[in-house]
Design a protein around this motif. Structure first.
Motif, PDB file in Angstrom:
ATOM      1  N   ASP A  20     -44.562  20.376 -36.395  1.00  0.00           N
ATOM      2  CA  ASP A  20     -43.119  20.308 -36.587  1.00  0.00           C
ATOM      3  C   ASP A  20     -42.589  19.005 -36.009  1.00  0.00           C
ATOM      4  O   ASP A  20     -43.342  18.227 -35.404  1.00  0.00           O
ATOM      5  CB  ASP A  20     -42.442  21.492 -35.889  1.00  0.00           C
ATOM      6  CG  ASP A  20     -42.816  22.823 -36.523  1.00  0.00           C
ATOM      7  OD1 ASP A  20     -43.047  22.848 -37.757  1.00  0.00           O
ATOM      8  OD2 ASP A  20     -42.884  23.830 -35.793  1.00  0.00           O
ATOM      9  N   ALA A  21     -41.293  18.766 -36.208  1.00  0.00           N
ATOM     10  CA  ALA A  21     -40.650  17.624 -35.568  1.00  0.00           C
ATOM     11  C   ALA A  21     -40.822  17.737 -34.052  1.00  0.00           C
ATOM     12  O   ALA A  21     -40.951  18.837 -33.502  1.00  0.00           O
ATOM     13  CB  ALA A  21     -39.177  17.590 -35.938  1.00  0.00           C
ATOM     14  N   VAL A  22     -40.835  16.586 -33.375  1.00  0.00           N
ATOM     15  CA  VAL A  22     -41.131  16.548 -31.936  1.00  0.00           C
ATOM     16  C   VAL A  22     -39.875  16.101 -31.172  1.00  0.00           C
ATOM     17  O   VAL A  22     -39.482  14.934 -31.239  1.00  0.00           O
ATOM     18  CB  VAL A  22     -42.292  15.572 -31.644  1.00  0.00           C
ATOM     19  CG1 VAL A  22     -42.621  15.562 -30.160  1.00  0.00           C
ATOM     20  CG2 VAL A  22     -43.517  15.949 -32.467  1.00  0.00           C
TER      21      VAL A  22
ATOM     22  N   TRP B 200     -28.398  14.551 -25.579  1.00  0.00           N
ATOM     23  CA  TRP B 200     -28.413  13.181 -26.082  1.00  0.00           C
ATOM     24  C   TRP B 200     -29.751  12.794 -26.724  1.00  0.00           C
ATOM     25  O   TRP B 200     -29.832  11.798 -27.434  1.00  0.00           O
ATOM     26  CB  TRP B 200     -28.126  12.182 -24.950  1.00  0.00           C
ATOM     27  CG  TRP B 200     -26.684  12.084 -24.577  1.00  0.00           C
ATOM     28  CD1 TRP B 200     -26.048  12.700 -23.544  1.00  0.00           C
ATOM     29  CD2 TRP B 200     -25.684  11.298 -25.241  1.00  0.00           C
ATOM     30  NE1 TRP B 200     -24.712  12.361 -23.505  1.00  0.00           N
ATOM     31  CE2 TRP B 200     -24.466  11.493 -24.534  1.00  0.00           C
ATOM     32  CE3 TRP B 200     -25.686  10.444 -26.339  1.00  0.00           C
ATOM     33  CZ2 TRP B 200     -23.275  10.873 -24.912  1.00  0.00           C
ATOM     34  CZ3 TRP B 200     -24.505   9.823 -26.721  1.00  0.00           C
ATOM     35  CH2 TRP B 200     -23.313  10.039 -26.004  1.00  0.00           C
ATOM     36  N   ALA B 201     -30.812  13.547 -26.464  1.00  0.00           N
ATOM     37  CA  ALA B 201     -32.153  13.130 -26.899  1.00  0.00           C
ATOM     38  C   ALA B 201     -32.321  13.272 -28.413  1.00  0.00           C
ATOM     39  O   ALA B 201     -31.851  14.237 -29.021  1.00  0.00           O
ATOM     40  CB  ALA B 201     -33.217  13.943 -26.174  1.00  0.00           C
ATOM     41  N   ALA B 202     -32.998  12.313 -29.008  1.00  0.00           N
ATOM     42  CA  ALA B 202     -33.297  12.347 -30.443  1.00  0.00           C
ATOM     43  C   ALA B 202     -34.552  13.187 -30.700  1.00  0.00           C
ATOM     44  O   ALA B 202     -35.183  13.708 -29.763  1.00  0.00           O
ATOM     45  CB  ALA B 202     -33.486  10.927 -30.968  1.00  0.00           C
ATOM     46  N   VAL B 203     -34.906  13.324 -31.957  1.00  0.00           N
ATOM     47  CA  VAL B 203     -36.080  14.100 -32.366  1.00  0.00           C
ATOM     48  C   VAL B 203     -36.981  13.194 -33.204  1.00  0.00           C
ATOM     49  O   VAL B 203     -36.523  12.522 -34.133  1.00  0.00           O
ATOM     50  CB  VAL B 203     -35.677  15.340 -33.180  1.00  0.00           C
ATOM     51  CG1 VAL B 203     -36.912  16.087 -33.671  1.00  0.00           C
ATOM     52  CG2 VAL B 203     -34.797  16.260 -32.343  1.00  0.00           C
ATOM     53  N   LEU B 204     -38.278  13.162 -32.863  1.00  0.00           N
ATOM     54  CA  LEU B 204     -39.244  12.383 -33.641  1.00  0.00           C
ATOM     55  C   LEU B 204     -39.676  13.162 -34.882  1.00  0.00           C
ATOM     56  O   LEU B 204     -39.697  14.394 -34.868  1.00  0.00           O
ATOM     57  CB  LEU B 204     -40.473  12.066 -32.797  1.00  0.00           C
ATOM     58  CG  LEU B 204     -40.280  11.137 -31.602  1.00  0.00           C
ATOM     59  CD1 LEU B 204     -41.573  11.028 -30.813  1.00  0.00           C
ATOM     60  CD2 LEU B 204     -39.807   9.760 -32.045  1.00  0.00           C
ATOM     61  N   PRO B 205     -40.036  12.470 -35.964  1.00  0.00           N
ATOM     62  CA  PRO B 205     -40.509  13.170 -37.172  1.00  0.00           C
ATOM     63  C   PRO B 205     -41.803  13.927 -36.881  1.00  0.00           C
ATOM     64  O   PRO B 205     -42.486  13.680 -35.878  1.00  0.00           O
ATOM     65  CB  PRO B 205     -40.762  12.024 -38.160  1.00  0.00           C
ATOM     66  CG  PRO B 205     -40.001  10.857 -37.632  1.00  0.00           C
ATOM     67  CD  PRO B 205     -39.980  11.013 -36.141  1.00  0.00           C
ATOM     68  N   PRO B 206     -42.176  14.858 -37.771  1.00  0.00           N
ATOM     69  CA  PRO B 206     -43.429  15.603 -37.600  1.00  0.00           C
ATOM     70  C   PRO B 206     -44.639  14.676 -37.593  1.00  0.00           C
ATOM     71  O   PRO B 206     -44.576  13.527 -38.045  1.00  0.00           O
ATOM     72  CB  PRO B 206     -43.463  16.533 -38.817  1.00  0.00           C
ATOM     73  CG  PRO B 206     -42.056  16.609 -39.291  1.00  0.00           C
ATOM     74  CD  PRO B 206     -41.433  15.289 -38.962  1.00  0.00           C
TER      75      PRO B 206
END
Length: 295
Positions: A162-164, A265-271
């Motif tokens: 999944d996204a990280v 505030w944290a972003a999400v990395l793609p899978p």
């Protein structure tokens, strides 16, 4: 064809493809001196120099280039034939070589390897951890595992995670002496621990996402490293704030060695995706590995 001559030709092709005796030796599981001896024997037998060598580089001679041009289709045909033969096995067997960044290796691949080993005891796995860019074709990997935005072109890609989510963290001891930042604009007043990309040499820009708006920021690193484990441990030791993939921080957050800052505030990395060349005929062992990672 004479077996020793064919072996020498295969060694010659591997050395040129790897760009050095040392790298070719690693890929073939032999010593550099053994490959050097094989090349001397081959050149003596053919009566022509195939490789020009210096202390720092090597390149095929004109005769070597001409020979290699004829050899490549033959080697590819042999590899395809072996792949077809492998498909006839009742139980897949062989060697799978993977390049993956550390977080994917630990949290996406490793948890599935025990079941894979029980199901396919005749398949050996070599997992090489490298957070930088890797050319899996040139470096003779069967596949790579990276986030979607860093995949090589012209590859078949299979999603394996999944996204990280990312998380910003610091040690309680650090926050005792430094008020937690309320937003990214407060980071200038804090010690920040940053990651330097191995391949490009660039310091990673911190990514933020709030109310559907994404941004990134260049951070002055008071401590910079190219190892995510070391960066996490530096944060736990109280050196400052760092940004980590959540799976890499979850145990430290659970036991209190780290606490979250900049919540929301944290972003999400793609899978993470497993990718491999579209032109290569996959072996039964490789197909089994891909299926296990896809699960």
């Amino acid at each position: 064809m004479d077996r020793d001559l064919w072996s020498g030709l295969a060694v010659f092709a591997a050395i040129v493809e790897a760009g050095s005796f040392a790298r070719a030796a690693t890929r073939l599981g032999r010593s550099a001196s053994a490959l050097s001896h094989a090349m001397r024997v081959l050149e003596t037998r053919l009566g022509v120099r195939l490789i020009d060598r210096t202390t720092r580089s090597l390149s095929p001679t004109r005769a070597g280039e001409a020979l290699l041009l004829r050899l490549k289709p033959a080697i590819a045909a042999v590899e395809d034939a072996l792949g077809d033969l492998d498909g006839a096995r009742e139980t897949p067997a062989g060697h799978i070589r993977i390049s993956a960044h550390r977080v994917a290796a630990v949290y996406a691949i490793l948890p599935r390897l025990a079941d894979f080993a029980r199901a396919y005891p005749d398949i050996t796995v070599e997992l090489v951890v490298d957070d930088g860019f890797v050319d899996i074709v040139a470096d003779r990997f069967d596949c790579g595992v990276r986030h979607a935005m860093t995949l090589q072109a012209d590859m078949i890609a299979v999603r394996i995670s999944d996204a990280v989510p990312l998380v910003y963290v610091a040690a309680p001891a650090y926050l005792d002496d430094n008020p937690p930042p309320a937003g990214p604009h407060d980071l200038d007043a804090h010690r920040c621990l940053c990651y330097r990309h191995t391949s490009s040499g660039a310091v990673h820009r911190w990514e933020f996402e709030r109310d559907g708006r994404r941004s990134e920021r260049a951070i002055r690193g008071d401590f910079v490293t190219n190892d995510v484990d070391l960066m996490r441990d530096a944060a736990a030791a109280g050196l400052g704030i760092c940004c980590l993939p959540l799976p890499h921080a979850v145990r430290h957050l659970a036991d209190g060695r780290l606490v979250e800052v900049l919540a929301g505030w944290a972003a999400v990395l793609p899978p993470n995706y497993l990718y491999h060349p579209s032109r290569r005929q996959p072996t039964a062992a490789f197909r089994a590995f891909v299926d296990a990672m896809r699960a």
